[in-house]
Structure formats: C-alpha cells, structure tokens
Design an enzyme around this catalytic site. Structure first.
Site, PDB file in Angstrom:
ATOM      1  N   LYS A   8       0.856  -1.200   0.000  1.00  0.00           N
ATOM      2  CA  LYS A   8       0.000   0.000   0.000  1.00  0.00           C
ATOM      3  C   LYS A   8       0.883   1.238   0.000  1.00  0.00           C
ATOM      4  O   LYS A   8       2.059   1.193   0.398  1.00  0.00           O
ATOM      5  CB  LYS A   8      -0.938   0.038   1.220  1.00  0.00           C
ATOM      6  N   PRO A  91       9.605  -4.455  -0.303  1.00  0.00           N
ATOM      7  CA  PRO A  91      10.742  -4.262   0.601  1.00  0.00           C
ATOM      8  C   PRO A  91      10.287  -4.180   2.065  1.00  0.00           C
ATOM      9  O   PRO A  91       9.183  -3.722   2.354  1.00  0.00           O
ATOM     10  CB  PRO A  91      11.358  -2.940   0.119  1.00  0.00           C
ATOM     11  N   VAL A  92      11.163  -4.660   2.945  1.00  0.00           N
ATOM     12  CA  VAL A  92      10.833  -4.781   4.367  1.00  0.00           C
ATOM     13  C   VAL A  92      11.109  -3.462   5.088  1.00  0.00           C
ATOM     14  O   VAL A  92      12.076  -2.759   4.764  1.00  0.00           O
ATOM     15  CB  VAL A  92      11.675  -5.924   4.987  1.00  0.00           C
ATOM     16  N   ALA A  93      10.261  -3.140   6.072  1.00  0.00           N
ATOM     17  CA  ALA A  93      10.399  -1.901   6.868  1.00  0.00           C
ATOM     18  C   ALA A  93      10.557  -0.687   5.948  1.00  0.00           C
ATOM     19  O   ALA A  93      11.469   0.116   6.096  1.00  0.00           O
ATOM     20  CB  ALA A  93      11.581  -2.017   7.835  1.00  0.00           C
ATOM     21  N   LEU A  96       5.519   0.378   3.320  1.00  0.00           N
ATOM     22  CA  LEU A  96       4.604  -0.134   2.284  1.00  0.00           C
ATOM     23  C   LEU A  96       3.682  -1.239   2.814  1.00  0.00           C
ATOM     24  O   LEU A  96       2.931  -1.844   2.035  1.00  0.00           O
ATOM     25  CB  LEU A  96       5.414  -0.653   1.084  1.00  0.00           C
ATOM     26  N   GLY A  98       4.100  -4.300   3.947  1.00  0.00           N
ATOM     27  CA  GLY A  98       4.258  -5.676   3.462  1.00  0.00           C
ATOM     28  C   GLY A  98       3.856  -6.739   4.480  1.00  0.00           C
ATOM     29  O   GLY A  98       3.085  -7.650   4.168  1.00  0.00           O
ATOM     30  N   SER A 100       1.935  -6.485   7.083  1.00  0.00           N
ATOM     31  CA  SER A 100       0.500  -6.398   7.381  1.00  0.00           C
ATOM     32  C   SER A 100      -0.312  -7.053   6.269  1.00  0.00           C
ATOM     33  O   SER A 100      -1.295  -7.754   6.524  1.00  0.00           O
ATOM     34  CB  SER A 100       0.069  -4.929   7.507  1.00  0.00           C
ATOM     35  N   SER A 101       0.100  -6.829   5.019  1.00  0.00           N
ATOM     36  CA  SER A 101      -0.622  -7.422   3.895  1.00  0.00           C
ATOM     37  C   SER A 101      -0.477  -8.938   3.904  1.00  0.00           C
ATOM     38  O   SER A 101      -1.445  -9.669   3.670  1.00  0.00           O
ATOM     39  CB  SER A 101      -0.085  -6.837   2.585  1.00  0.00           C
ATOM     40  N   ASP A 133      -2.536  -1.667  10.479  1.00  0.00           N
ATOM     41  CA  ASP A 133      -2.749  -1.622   9.020  1.00  0.00           C
ATOM     42  C   ASP A 133      -3.390  -2.901   8.476  1.00  0.00           C
ATOM     43  O   ASP A 133      -3.777  -2.942   7.313  1.00  0.00           O
ATOM     44  CB  ASP A 133      -1.407  -1.420   8.287  1.00  0.00           C
TER      45      ASP A 133
END
Ligand code: ATP
Length: 289
Positions: A8, A91-93, A96, A98, A100-101, A133
C-alpha cells in the site's frame, strides 16, 4: 493455494495526537498497489505450522506476521496444519505495509483452506490484534480513508487510472522509532488529508498530488537526508505530487500515466535507492470463504 498480497501507499498522513493506548490518532488515504508478495499455502499434518521465506531479512519464526496470523486461526482449529512459503517482493520496513498485507492474506487464505467459515467481521477482530494496518488489507476495496489508529476504515471508490514511481532508499526505518521521535502537538492547522480525500472522491488527481503531505516525513528526513534527496529527484514536470508513504523511507511520485512514470523512473535511477513503477491494485477481491 497461491495468493498475492499487495503493498500500500499512504496518500497523505495527518497525525492528530497520542492515544492513551500508546498508538496515535491519524487520518490517511490508503491505496493498495500492484507491487505484491506471493504466498503459497499447502495443507499439512494436524498441528503443523511452518513458514519459510526467500528473503533472509524476514524472520521465519513466531515473530513473522504470517506465522502470527496462522497461529491465531490454528488456536480455533488445532486439527488443521499448513506449510507456508512467502516470496517477498515488497521491501521490508519500507512504509509499504508488506508484513501487514501478508498477515491479512494469511487470514483470508486459511479461512478458505481450512474451511473455517469465519465471516469478515470475525477475521477483522483477528486482523486488529495483528496490527493497525492489517484491517485495511482484509477489506476488498482498493482504497480507503483510515482514521483512529488507521483501522477505522471507510472504503473509497476505485480511483481513475494513475501510475506511481516508488523510490526506496537503502535504509530501514522502524515505525515505532518514527512515532517516538514525533514532537506533539504538531502545529495547529486543519486536516489536509480530509481535503485530499475529497479530491480523491471527485477523481481530481492533480489536486490529490498537491495535498499529499505526510506528518512523519520531518522525523525521517532529519535522520535520513537521502529521503529528501529522493523527493527532490522525483519532482519532475508532469508529476502530480511527491510524498513519503507511511513511516518511510519509501517515497512516491504520483503520475498521470505509466508512460510518464517510466520516464520519471529512468531519470531518477541511482545507486542510493531502488525504483519501481506500479499502479493501483486492480483485481477482484479475495473470496472470504
Ligand atoms: P509498518 O508500517 O506496518 O511497520 P512496514 O511496511 O514499514 O510496516 P514491514 O515490511 O511490514 O514494514 O516490516 C516491519 C517489521 O516486521 C520488519 O522488521 C520485519 O522483520 C517484521 N516482519 C514480520 N513479519 C513480516 C513479514 N511477513 N514481512 C515483512 N516483515 C515482517
């Protein structure tokens, strides 16, 4: 069962204050985008729960949000088991969403794989336990206005087509650290994110771009000047607006078309960051059961 978990961006993020529960009250417009992880779920012996991932930066133990989501459901269904393979592309942290999705996708997928028959409201209560999120990623809408911790959601209609250039500087930012550094109260002013939401509703993307400000940016830029540099690079002719997503460090340029976004992406190539071109997520919502 193979599922895609979209990232996101936050179009606008206004922080209103600290809550008694330690979280912050905020307003934001979330948009799911076409950059996505893939998760593969394989039924396994009763009680089995394994997660493996192709990105060494992501833990595969109980701290992985995929593991946490699966463990919550397995508590209700101890006779079920699963192996989960996570192909990380987000990408981590990075701001975006990631993890949570991935967690929301796991709740949706295991509800179907294990035939649990849980309604979306039941899954929402698990999602809220996993992170602020996660409820957004459970919702079928591509875009939503979020307030409270970001988990009080009003779905928004699909936006008109647009494209994004994402630039992720090679630094990792902890969301908790960013909120700790925030000096509150912020300067008194109106709520730019509700103005942005109204332009989003009327499909005026140029005005959305003009209003996409993020209250977390100042803290991140102070520590990581490369974020300001990335923003400067993205401010090119024809770009509607440039801002940071979530707690960063990823910044995006809102562009009228994929063709323009590709030109901007080519112009900002640098060893200091990674660049993607993407669009809003356009897919049918995952069936609930
Ligand atoms: P947020 O803004 O919600 O903190 P983010 O997009 O900035 O999210 P994530 O990529 O979700 O950040 O990762 C945040 C932290 O969560 C990382 O330090 C990572 O080790 C941990 N984590 C746990 N599970 C996952 C997962 N499935 N994918 C990515 N990171 C995960």
């Amino acid at each position: 069962m193979r599922c895609r978990a979209p990232a996101k961006i936050n179009l606008g993020l206004t922080v209103h204050g600290r809550r008694p529960d330690g979280y912050h009250d905020l307003s934001t417009v979330f948009v799911k985008i076409s950059l996505a992880d893939t998760l593969v779920f394989t039924p396994a012996a009763p009680g089995t729960l394994n997660v493996c991932c192709d990105d060494p930066a992501v833990p595969c133990d109980e701290s992985n949000l995929v593991y946490k989501a699966a463990a919550l459901l397995q508590r209700q269904a101890p006779h079920c088991g699963v192996h989960i393979v996570l192909h990380k592309r987000i990408p981590v942290a990075a701001g975006l969403g990631g993890g949570s999705s991935d967690a929301a996708t796991t709740l949706l997928a295991l509800n179907r794989l294990w035939r649990l028959g849980l309604a979306r409201e039941d899954l929402l209560s698990y999602a809220a336990q996993l992170g602020a999120d996660v409820p957004f990623f459970l919702a079928p809408a591509v875009a939503a206005f979020g307030c409270g911790r970001g988990d009080e959601l009003t779905p928004l209609p699909d936006p008109p087509p647009f494209a994004l250039v994402l630039v992720k500087p090679h630094v990792a930012v902890s969301t908790a650290w960013v909120y700790q550094q925030l000096r509150l109260p912020l300067t008194a002013r109106g709520n730019p994110t509700t103005i942005l939401r109204d332009f989003f509703l009327s499909g005026n993307l140029a005005a959305v771009g003009a209003w996409c400000t993020n209250d977390l940016e100042e803290v991140v830029v102070r520590q990581f000047p490369v974020v300001a540099e990335a923003k400067r690079a993205l401010r090119q002719p024809g770009v509607y607006g440039v801002s940071m997503s979530g707690s960063g460090p990823t910044v995006y340029a809102l562009c009228p078309s994929v063709a323009r976004a590709r030109q901007v992406a080519a112009a900002v190539r640098s060893a200091q960051w990674t660049v993607w071109v993407c669009r809003p997520w356009r897919t049918r919502p995952t069936p609930i059961a």
